[in-house]
Design a protein around this motif. Structure first.
Motif: not given
Length: 214
Positions: A71-82, A37-44, A49-57
């Protein structure tokens, strides 16, 4: 950050999301990452919208890039970091956004070996000297985890304290967020805690609340 209709190519249950996440980490550890999920097709495909399958805090540490180590790509993870994955209202609200609006089936708290924020907290506990500026607030939020680890084992090292902090952070998500707790109670969501090992890239399960078994 609009929600997207369910995409069958994405894991839509806690068990499937967990399996996908850990298969990605296994590929990373074995140096056979597929970089999905890191190519132009995925980006387009994600422009509407987005539908990630995991939230990573996770911790803000530069060695803990979630999309790489799982080993994920665009749109796979909703990432929150502190730093030190400490919870404040903004972080908790961000995680709730993933739960409430994006319908993410898996929430991961991600800590790691040799965490600098936990190390700073251990030093503050031992010396009684708090760091300057807003770093003090981070240390104050991690202190209960460090003290709990020391009560369990007075000789606890940093990595044991990290594990305890991951467990306490994951438990706090359920305690402080009725939205997350309801998702877990209904079986729509799981909350897990992982510690990442810097030497081999492996993510280890240390906490689980929810249906991650198939």
């Amino acid at each position: 950050m609009a929600d997207k209709e369910n995409d069958t190519s994405h894991p839509n249950t806690p068990a499937l999301a967990w399996t996908t996440l850990m298969e990605g980490n296994k590929r990373f550890v074995e140096n056979i990452a597929s970089h999905p999920n890191q190519d132009a097709v995925r980006r387009t495909s994600l422009t509407s919208g987005q539908h990630p399958f995991v939230t990573i805090f996770g911790c803000s540490d530069s060695r803990l890039a979630a999309e790489i180590i799982f080993d994920m790509g665009l749109g796979d993870a909703f990432v929150v970091r502190t730093a030190g994955h400490v919870i404040d209202n903004t972080a908790l609200g961000s995680i709730e956004f993933g739960e409430e609006y994006l319908k993410v089936p898996l929430i991961v708290v991600l800590g790691h070996d040799s965490c600098g924020a936990v190390t700073a907290t251990k030093a503050a506990v031992e010396t009684g000297s708090m760091p300057a500026g807003h770093v003090r607030g981070i240390v104050e939020l991690i202190t209960p985890s460090v003290l709990a680890a020391l009560r369990e084992d007075s000789a606890s090292g940093i990595d044991s304290m990290v594990t305890e902090h991951v467990k306490q952070t994951a438990a706090r998500l359920l305690e402080e967020s009725p939205i997350i707790a309801a998702g877990v109670s209904s079986g729509k969501t799981a909350v897990v805690g992982l510690t990442y090992h810097l030497n081999d890239g492996r993510a280890e399960l240390v906490y689980n609340s929810g249906p991650i078994a198939a």
